[in-house]
Write an enzyme that holds these catalytic residues in place. Structure first.
Site, PDB file in Angstrom:
ATOM      1  CG  ASP A 100      34.328  43.118  54.529  1.00 40.01           C
ATOM      2  OD1 ASP A 100      33.270  43.270  53.887  1.00 40.01           O
ATOM      3  OD2 ASP A 100      35.197  44.005  54.614  1.00 40.01           O
TER       4      ASP A 100
ATOM      5  CD  GLU B   7      32.684  48.391  51.562  1.00 36.78           C
ATOM      6  OE1 GLU B   7      32.911  49.503  51.052  1.00 36.78           O
ATOM      7  OE2 GLU B   7      32.546  48.235  52.798  1.00 36.78           O
TER       8      GLU B   7
END
Length: 403
Positions: A79, A141
């Site tokens: 991400d 994350e």
């Protein structure tokens, strides 16, 4: 091993993947393009591919030999951050307000590069013994408090794909390219978010005796918080309480009804984490009472302390030394007060999280944005790290099945 691996790794392909992902950054649980790219590549190399785990997570499974024996997990995060990129690089983000400001584009590319080599070696019978490799491409994350790792666990990650050991890595600016830093035990801090609200009685700024001012306990609390770190926590243990926001009112001559304080609370010891919460709650309650206010507190526990297990850390250290040489490995690195949701995975399976150097933020294009840490709009993952990470991943897998 090193020369052979170096010739097999396709650095240009990893760079192409990295730049493609970087141009199209996706936030947590939105990594649809990235996960599609990952899944497509893994399928092409013969991995058993599982998608839509924690919305956009991908797991690739590779078995060789009898398929029995040890099982190793490797994890990369995918991400991006809600930050406007300011690097001006040719591969800069094309999505306003989003950028890969933490290097997850590089982490994904490194693991893909290693995955291709490992699949070829398994197909040619060059991986030792027999066993199972589990590649975890994780979403979200960056979502503090329980993003992708915890959600993958809740959706049965390790029940579906058991691992005997798990490893993760992150780039780190300021460490020279080619260096690897590890540490047994607590390596990264827990991260908790706290919202404190003091409630008084609003009134005219010129007649404070007819109001109950909530800014007084708020101000006293901001000052008092550091006494917790300075006087309640063992000086040999790390603790950080940072005030990120203080807010009250909107007009200069009106005493506000409420005052709010937002905190980031971090430590490297689970017992200190409990102590900090206890003392913060106690301080807030008594400061409110001292100034005639009431208080409310929302204490959200986020990522736990990241604790590297002894045996996997010793193993990863040995592999790093064999791969890069003793002079490029720091086996007792200083712990960090940043946080990582890989800690949730380590609570389930013994393993090791390590750092690879990202250098000084110089770029392949010869541009210089100045030294900066991750989460900075001028940051960029250093492509010189790609081969380093891939070599380390390959070495970990090969040596794990030699033991």
């Amino acid at each position: 091993m090193q020369d052979s691996v170096a010739t097999e790794i396709d650095t240009e392909q990893m760079r192409a993947w990295r730049h493609a992902i970087h141009r199209r950054p996706e936030l947590g649980f939105e990594e649809h393009e990235t996960s599609a790219l990952v899944a497509e590549q893994l399928r092409a190399w013969g991995y058993e591919v599982h998608t839509a785990i924690a919305v956009t997570g991908v797991v690739g499974v590779l078995r060789w030999g009898s398929g029995e024996g040890r099982r190793i997990g490797l994890r990369a995060d995918m991400d991006a951050l809600p930050v406007q990129e300011m690097t001006g690089l040719p591969w800069a983000s094309t999505v306003p307000g989003k950028m890969h400001g933490c290097g997850h584009d590089g982490h994904t590319a490194m693991l893909l590069g290693a995955a291709r080599v490992l699949a070829e070696r398994a197909r040619d019978g060059r991986l030792p013994g027999s066993g199972t490799l589990v590649l975890i491409f994780q979403p979200a994350e960056e979502l503090g408090g329980g993003g992708g790792a915890r959600r993958m666990i809740e959706e049965g990650l390790f029940e579906r794909f058991p691992c005997d050991a798990i490893f993760g890595m992150h780039n780190f600016p300021g460490i020279p390219v080619g260096q690897v830093h590890l540490r047994q035990g607590a390596f990264m801090a827990s991260s908790d978010k706290v919202l404190i609200r003091f409630v008084g009685r609003g009134g005219h700024g010129g007649m404070p005796h007819m109001a109950v001012d909530p800014t007084l306990p708020a101000a006293a609390t901001v000052l008092g918080l550091q006494s917790i770190v300075g006087r309640n926590v063992n000086p040999n243990l790390a603790a950080v309480i940072s005030v990120g926001r203080v807010a009250a009112g909107s007009v200069y001559n009106v005493i506000a009804e409420r005052a709010e304080v937002d905190l980031s609370v971090r430590t490297l010891d689970p017992t200190v984490r409990d102590l900090l919460e206890h003392r913060i709650r106690e301080l807030v309650e008594h400061q409110a009472r001292a100034y005639g206010c009431t208080s409310e507190i929302e204490y959200a526990r986020g990522y736990p302390v990241l604790i590297n297990a002894a045996e996997p850390t010793a193993f990863a250290t040995a592999v790093a030394r064999k791969t890069f040489g003793d002079e490029h490995v720091v086996a007792h690195a200083d712990p960090l007060t940043g946080s990582e949701d890989f800690a949730f995975l380590l609570e389930q399976v013994p393993g090791c999280y390590l750092l690879v150097g990202n250098g000084d933020n110089g770029h392949a294009e010869g541009r210089w944005s100045g030294e900066c840490m991750v989460h900075n709009p001028h940051y960029d993952f250093n492509d010189a790290c790609l081969a380093v990470g891939a070599r380390l991943w390959i070495g970990l897998v090969e040596q794990y099945f030699h033991n």
